[in-house]
Design an enzyme around this catalytic site. Sequence first.
Site, mmCIF file in Angstrom:
data_model
loop_
_atom_site.group_PDB
_atom_site.id
_atom_site.type_symbol
_atom_site.label_atom_id
_atom_site.label_comp_id
_atom_site.label_asym_id
_atom_site.label_seq_id
_atom_site.Cartn_x
_atom_site.Cartn_y
_atom_site.Cartn_z
ATOM 1 C CD GLU A 271 7.841 46.007 66.378
ATOM 2 O OE1 GLU A 271 8.208 47.188 66.153
ATOM 3 O OE2 GLU A 271 8.443 45.258 67.163
ATOM 4 C CB SER B 60 17.763 50.427 69.394
ATOM 5 O OG SER B 60 17.753 51.244 68.252
ATOM 6 C CG ASP C 27 6.818 45.290 70.150
ATOM 7 O OD1 ASP C 27 7.943 45.718 70.485
ATOM 8 O OD2 ASP C 27 6.535 44.086 70.094
ATOM 9 C CD GLU D 184 6.563 42.795 73.029
ATOM 10 O OE1 GLU D 184 7.527 42.432 72.338
ATOM 11 O OE2 GLU D 184 6.536 43.882 73.641
#
Length: 142
Positions: free
Chosen positions: A8, A28, A39, A52
């Site tokens: 990422e 998270s 993402d 993503e």
Amino acid sequence: MRSRVSFERELAGKLYQMGWAVMRAPASGAAAKRYLYPDLVALKKGRAVAIEVKTTKDKKYIYLERRQYEILKEWEERGGADAWVAVKVLYSGWSFYPLSSLKEAGKSFRLDLEGGLSLESFDALYSVKYTLTEFAKGIVEV
């Protein structure tokens, strides 16, 4: 093997070098569970994309969890962002697929990795203020 986060970050860095404003979403914590984040979120020339990020060794297909698909769909519908899946085939380059390329496959969505846009072609789509689709639909007048 490298972590998912490192891919990422790699893509975010490449997009940033190409003139994009890029943000990597939190992975998270309470906020990530309460809200739907892709993402990456990136902006260029007034256009927004929700991405993503996936990696694979195989060049045939990948699967997205239903939740990942729904996150991208939500960003399309609520924010007007173009939703994409960026796939890094290990030891190869990046390929980009629009959300419409995914096919429902039971509890998940399948993406066949034929075609796809290279990173350079993806960037070229957004290097102009408006896309050809917008011109064709009459959204933008010359």
